[in-house]
Motif scaffolding. Sequence first.
Motif, PDB file in Angstrom:
ATOM      1  N   MET A   1       5.173  -4.850  15.584  1.00  0.00           N
ATOM      2  CA  MET A   1       5.234  -4.340  14.227  1.00  0.00           C
ATOM      3  C   MET A   1       4.074  -4.930  13.417  1.00  0.00           C
ATOM      4  SD  MET A   1       9.058  -3.800  13.072  1.00  0.00           S
ATOM      5  CE  MET A   1      10.064  -2.750  14.085  1.00  0.00           C
ATOM      6  N   ALA A   2       3.579  -4.150  12.485  1.00  0.00           N
ATOM      7  CA  ALA A   2       2.463  -4.568  11.641  1.00  0.00           C
ATOM      8  C   ALA A   2       2.970  -5.345  10.434  1.00  0.00           C
ATOM      9  CB  ALA A   2       1.689  -3.337  11.181  1.00  0.00           C
ATOM     10  N   ASP A   3       2.077  -6.075   9.835  1.00  0.00           N
ATOM     11  CA  ASP A   3       2.397  -6.772   8.602  1.00  0.00           C
ATOM     12  C   ASP A   3       2.456  -5.780   7.461  1.00  0.00           C
ATOM     13  OD1 ASP A   3       2.432  -9.285   9.804  1.00  0.00           O
ATOM     14  OD2 ASP A   3       0.293  -9.587   9.482  1.00  0.00           O
ATOM     15  N   LEU A   4       2.900  -6.262   6.322  1.00  0.00           N
ATOM     16  CA  LEU A   4       2.945  -5.441   5.121  1.00  0.00           C
ATOM     17  C   LEU A   4       1.942  -5.993   4.123  1.00  0.00           C
ATOM     18  CD1 LEU A   4       4.366  -3.157   3.516  1.00  0.00           C
ATOM     19  CD2 LEU A   4       5.853  -4.934   2.581  1.00  0.00           C
ATOM     20  N   SER A   5       1.085  -5.122   3.625  1.00  0.00           N
ATOM     21  CA  SER A   5       0.161  -5.474   2.551  1.00  0.00           C
ATOM     22  C   SER A   5       0.733  -4.917   1.257  1.00  0.00           C
ATOM     23  CB  SER A   5      -1.206  -4.863   2.832  1.00  0.00           C
ATOM     24  OG  SER A   5      -2.040  -4.977   1.700  1.00  0.00           O
ATOM     25  N   VAL A   6       0.813  -5.762   0.236  1.00  0.00           N
ATOM     26  CA  VAL A   6       1.336  -5.357  -1.059  1.00  0.00           C
ATOM     27  C   VAL A   6       0.269  -5.634  -2.104  1.00  0.00           C
ATOM     28  CG1 VAL A   6       3.154  -5.687  -2.776  1.00  0.00           C
ATOM     29  CG2 VAL A   6       3.683  -5.954  -0.335  1.00  0.00           C
ATOM     30  N   GLU A   7      -0.181  -4.571  -2.761  1.00  0.00           N
ATOM     31  CA  GLU A   7      -1.181  -4.696  -3.821  1.00  0.00           C
ATOM     32  C   GLU A   7      -0.520  -4.291  -5.130  1.00  0.00           C
ATOM     33  OE1 GLU A   7      -4.950  -2.091  -5.223  1.00  0.00           O
ATOM     34  OE2 GLU A   7      -4.936  -2.645  -3.102  1.00  0.00           O
ATOM     35  N   VAL A   8      -0.608  -5.158  -6.129  1.00  0.00           N
ATOM     36  CA  VAL A   8       0.033  -4.907  -7.418  1.00  0.00           C
ATOM     37  C   VAL A   8      -1.026  -4.673  -8.479  1.00  0.00           C
ATOM     38  CG1 VAL A   8       1.550  -5.855  -9.199  1.00  0.00           C
ATOM     39  CG2 VAL A   8       2.015  -6.337  -6.782  1.00  0.00           C
ATOM     40  N   GLU A   9      -0.870  -3.578  -9.211  1.00  0.00           N
ATOM     41  CA  GLU A   9      -1.760  -3.261 -10.332  1.00  0.00           C
ATOM     42  C   GLU A   9      -0.909  -3.226 -11.597  1.00  0.00           C
ATOM     43  OE1 GLU A   9      -4.166   0.601 -11.917  1.00  0.00           O
ATOM     44  OE2 GLU A   9      -4.351   0.145  -9.778  1.00  0.00           O
ATOM     45  N   ARG A  10      -1.147  -4.188 -12.475  1.00  0.00           N
ATOM     46  CA  ARG A  10      -0.391  -4.291 -13.722  1.00  0.00           C
ATOM     47  C   ARG A  10      -1.117  -3.505 -14.811  1.00  0.00           C
ATOM     48  NH1 ARG A  10       0.037  -8.722 -10.711  1.00  0.00           N
ATOM     49  NH2 ARG A  10       2.015  -9.850 -10.614  1.00  0.00           N
ATOM     50  N   GLY A  11      -0.543  -2.358 -15.151  1.00  0.00           N
ATOM     51  CA  GLY A  11      -1.142  -1.523 -16.179  1.00  0.00           C
ATOM     52  C   GLY A  11      -0.377  -1.644 -17.485  1.00  0.00           C
ATOM     53  N   GLU A  12      -0.800  -0.886 -18.469  1.00  0.00           N
ATOM     54  CA  GLU A  12      -0.098  -0.836 -19.751  1.00  0.00           C
ATOM     55  C   GLU A  12       1.252  -0.160 -19.549  1.00  0.00           C
ATOM     56  OE1 GLU A  12      -0.737  -1.902 -22.928  1.00  0.00           O
ATOM     57  OE2 GLU A  12      -2.403  -3.024 -22.049  1.00  0.00           O
ATOM     58  N   GLY A  13       2.296  -0.938 -19.523  1.00  0.00           N
ATOM     59  CA  GLY A  13       3.635  -0.387 -19.413  1.00  0.00           C
ATOM     60  C   GLY A  13       4.090  -0.104 -17.999  1.00  0.00           C
ATOM     61  N   VAL A  14       3.219   0.392 -17.134  1.00  0.00           N
ATOM     62  CA  VAL A  14       3.608   0.770 -15.778  1.00  0.00           C
ATOM     63  C   VAL A  14       2.906  -0.145 -14.771  1.00  0.00           C
ATOM     64  CG1 VAL A  14       3.552   2.596 -14.035  1.00  0.00           C
ATOM     65  CG2 VAL A  14       3.990   3.174 -16.407  1.00  0.00           C
ATOM     66  N   THR A  15       3.664  -0.576 -13.791  1.00  0.00           N
ATOM     67  CA  THR A  15       3.120  -1.395 -12.715  1.00  0.00           C
ATOM     68  C   THR A  15       3.108  -0.568 -11.442  1.00  0.00           C
ATOM     69  OG1 THR A  15       4.021  -3.390 -13.734  1.00  0.00           O
ATOM     70  CG2 THR A  15       3.414  -3.525 -11.404  1.00  0.00           C
ATOM     71  N   THR A  16       1.953  -0.504 -10.786  1.00  0.00           N
ATOM     72  CA  THR A  16       1.838   0.224  -9.523  1.00  0.00           C
ATOM     73  C   THR A  16       1.805  -0.782  -8.383  1.00  0.00           C
ATOM     74  OG1 THR A  16       0.607   2.005 -10.605  1.00  0.00           O
ATOM     75  CG2 THR A  16       0.451   1.863  -8.201  1.00  0.00           C
ATOM     76  N   VAL A  17       2.659  -0.532  -7.388  1.00  0.00           N
ATOM     77  CA  VAL A  17       2.727  -1.384  -6.199  1.00  0.00           C
ATOM     78  C   VAL A  17       2.341  -0.519  -5.008  1.00  0.00           C
ATOM     79  CG1 VAL A  17       4.205  -2.828  -4.767  1.00  0.00           C
ATOM     80  CG2 VAL A  17       4.584  -2.747  -7.242  1.00  0.00           C
ATOM     81  N   ARG A  18       1.202  -0.849  -4.374  1.00  0.00           N
ATOM     82  CA  ARG A  18       0.725  -0.088  -3.220  1.00  0.00           C
ATOM     83  C   ARG A  18       1.107  -0.819  -1.936  1.00  0.00           C
ATOM     84  NH1 ARG A  18      -3.076   0.383  -7.041  1.00  0.00           N
ATOM     85  NH2 ARG A  18      -3.534   2.478  -7.746  1.00  0.00           N
ATOM     86  N   LEU A  19       1.736  -0.082  -1.038  1.00  0.00           N
ATOM     87  CA  LEU A  19       2.182  -0.655   0.231  1.00  0.00           C
ATOM     88  C   LEU A  19       1.355  -0.114   1.380  1.00  0.00           C
ATOM     89  CD1 LEU A  19       6.046  -0.254  -0.250  1.00  0.00           C
ATOM     90  CD2 LEU A  19       4.617  -2.240  -0.790  1.00  0.00           C
TER      91      LEU A  19
END
Length: 108
Positions: A1-19
């Motif tokens: 199984m592969a690892d998980l990469s989690v990238e977090v982008e904190r925007g105005e009001g909304v937070t995007t989490v890329r997996l």
Amino acid sequence: MADLSVEVERGEGVTTVRLAGDLDKLTAPGFKECLASLSDEGRFDVVVDALGLEFCDSSGLWVLVELQRAVGERGGGLQLTGVHGVLRRVLDVTGLKAVFDGVLPAQL
């Protein structure tokens, strides 16, 4: 199984989490910790971008359901984008698609 990469982008009001990688019983606890830290920051409007997700098992799905419940209790919401593959099939088959504020399929 592969690892998980989690990238977090904190925007105005909304937070995007890329997996990217595998969200499974081995990586779900770390992902859950990341989400808990966002909650501690008061970030309750979250978009999870699953385009780079290669695999998601029930452990990963449960973390997403828990996140939806937690942000909803605080007046926020969770939207899933880039949904494809196993995650898309599981959401369709289980009816869990309706639990989330929005589920946008990947545009491949």
